[in-house]
Design a protein around this motif. Structure first.
Motif, short mmCIF file in Angstrom:
data_model
loop_
_atom_site.label_atom_id
_atom_site.label_comp_id
_atom_site.label_asym_id
_atom_site.label_seq_id
_atom_site.Cartn_x
_atom_site.Cartn_y
_atom_site.Cartn_z
N ALA A 15 29.29 52.06 39.31
CA ALA A 15 29.93 50.81 39.75
C ALA A 15 29.51 50.47 41.17
O ALA A 15 29.15 51.35 41.96
CB ALA A 15 31.45 50.93 39.67
N TYR A 16 29.57 49.18 41.45
CA TYR A 16 29.45 48.69 42.83
C TYR A 16 30.72 47.90 43.10
O TYR A 16 30.96 46.84 42.51
CB TYR A 16 28.22 47.81 43.01
N ARG A 17 31.55 48.43 43.98
CA ARG A 17 32.86 47.84 44.21
C ARG A 17 32.82 46.93 45.42
O ARG A 17 32.29 47.29 46.47
CB ARG A 17 33.89 48.95 44.43
N THR A 18 33.38 45.73 45.27
CA THR A 18 33.49 44.80 46.40
C THR A 18 34.93 44.61 46.85
O THR A 18 35.17 44.09 47.94
CB THR A 18 32.91 43.42 46.02
N SER A 19 35.90 45.03 46.04
CA SER A 19 37.30 44.88 46.41
C SER A 19 37.77 46.06 47.26
O SER A 19 37.14 47.12 47.30
CB SER A 19 38.17 44.77 45.16
N SER A 20 38.89 45.90 47.93
CA SER A 20 39.47 46.97 48.73
C SER A 20 39.92 48.12 47.82
O SER A 20 40.29 47.89 46.66
CB SER A 20 40.68 46.46 49.51
N PRO A 21 39.90 49.34 48.34
CA PRO A 21 40.28 50.49 47.50
C PRO A 21 41.68 50.39 46.93
O PRO A 21 41.96 50.95 45.85
CB PRO A 21 40.17 51.68 48.46
N PHE A 74 40.11 46.61 40.73
CA PHE A 74 38.65 46.64 40.87
C PHE A 74 38.04 45.26 40.75
O PHE A 74 38.36 44.47 39.87
CB PHE A 74 38.04 47.54 39.80
N SER A 75 37.13 44.97 41.67
CA SER A 75 36.29 43.78 41.60
C SER A 75 34.88 44.21 41.97
O SER A 75 34.69 44.98 42.91
CB SER A 75 36.79 42.70 42.56
N GLY A 76 33.91 43.73 41.24
CA GLY A 76 32.52 44.12 41.46
C GLY A 76 31.81 44.19 40.14
O GLY A 76 32.06 43.35 39.26
N ARG A 103 30.46 46.99 37.02
CA ARG A 103 30.28 48.30 36.42
C ARG A 103 29.03 48.27 35.54
O ARG A 103 28.70 47.23 34.97
CB ARG A 103 31.50 48.68 35.56
#
Length: 322
Positions: A144-150, A154-156, A158
């Motif tokens: 995954a490449y995550r763009t949302s805060s931890p 999840f946003s980004g 998979r």
């Protein structure tokens, strides 16, 4: 299809992903087996119907993307993006994210151009990274490449991970396709005996031209094996000399065109075209190849030499470069 075995965006990543010839051959051969590629990489249980390769462009960025494979899965149209890479580098997740976003923008542009507005329901885009070499520890099924805060949902993007080099020869053969057999030199348990059986199986299920192309692909992949098991020499010894030479000549022609100037690459590319046509080039055809090499560059010309049939290649040589 964004198959990234070649040296791509070196100025951005500072890395070489894999030899040019591996990517070029995988792009070419995979286009001949769209159903087999989709079946293995999508992992869908239901029927899969390939709809063809899709050329996409982001008009706002003047950016043309590699081809994606359009498929129907359970009555739903999807786009399959496969990323071929020699190693799972740190930049790969972002690359998949970037391609995913640009493809979504390109699809929206096309819908806006034909319908006046983007589609209300976006076309699903499935990404798979096919890893050709690397660590021995098993890879997870997804990255995954995550763009949302931890602490947020999840946003980004998979993506699935297919570590083809960690498969066994039997697992590749079980996919029931000549396409997946070309990866046998990378398999975890590959040896001379198994490769001999694979090549005989390829010979039995392929026509002369297809066997030559699959054999050349197998040579390129064997040379990309980082385990240093000496299997490239084994594969070369099991294939006809002209198939091994065809792979070498094409690679040398590409290298000369890219690194030493278009003029030096012309002679080698002309030789490769003559081998594909089965006859010498006329003076007019040689001149037209020279024009196309200058106008379109060695990478595009190299793709055409691999992708087109002999008849279509002959027609291409007589057409005026756009």
């Amino acid at each position: 299809m964004g198959k990234r075995g070649r040296r791509r965006r070196k100025e951005d990543t500072g890395q070489d992903d894999a030899p040019d010839d591996v990517d070029l051959i995988l792009r070419h051969v995979s286009r001949q087996f769209p159903h087999d590629v989709a079946r293995a990489l999508l992992g869908a249980a239901g029927p899969i119907e390939p709809l063809g390769w899709v050329d996409t462009q982001v008009t706002g960025r003047q950016r043309r993307l590699d081809r994606a494979l359009a498929v129907m899965v359970g009555g739903e149209r999807r786009l399959l993006h496969a990323e071929w890479t020699l190693a799972m580098g740190d930049e790969i997740p972002f690359r998949v994210f970037e391609y995913h976003c640009l493809t979504a923008l390109a699809v929206a542009d096309e819908a806006r151009a034909s319908e006046g507005a983007p589609a209300r329901q976006p076309t699903p885009i499935d990404s798979v990274v096919v890893v050709l070499s690397g660590r021995e520890a098993p890879w997870p099924t997804h990255g995954a490449y995550r763009t949302s805060s931890p602490d947020e949902p999840f946003s980004g993007v998979r993506f699935r991970i297919e570590a083809v080099y960690q498969r066994t020869v039997a697992e590749l053969a079980a996919r029931g396709s000549p396409f997946w057999l070309i990866f046998a030199p990378l398999a975890a348990d590959a040896d001379g005996s198994k490769l001999n059986q694979v090549i005989e199986a390829l010979r039995a299920c392929s026509g002369e031209r297809q066997f030559a192309e699959l054999g050349a692909a197998m040579v390129a992949l064997a040379e990309a094996d980082t385990r240093e098991r000496g299997l490239a020499d084994v594969v070369k010894s099991l294939l006809p000399r002209e198939i091994v030479m065809q792979n070498s000549i094409y690679r040398e022609g590409k290298a000369a065109g890219l690194k030493e100037g278009l003029e030096k690459g012309l002679a080698l590319l002309a030789h490769q075209v003559e081998r594909r046509l089965g006859r010498p080039l006329t003076a007019e055809e040689r001149s037209r190849l020279h024009e196309r090499l200058h106008a379109e560059g060695p990478e595009k010309v190299g793709d055409v030499v691999l992708d087109l049939s002999a008849d279509d290649l002959s027609v291409w040589l007589t057409a005026t470069p756009s």
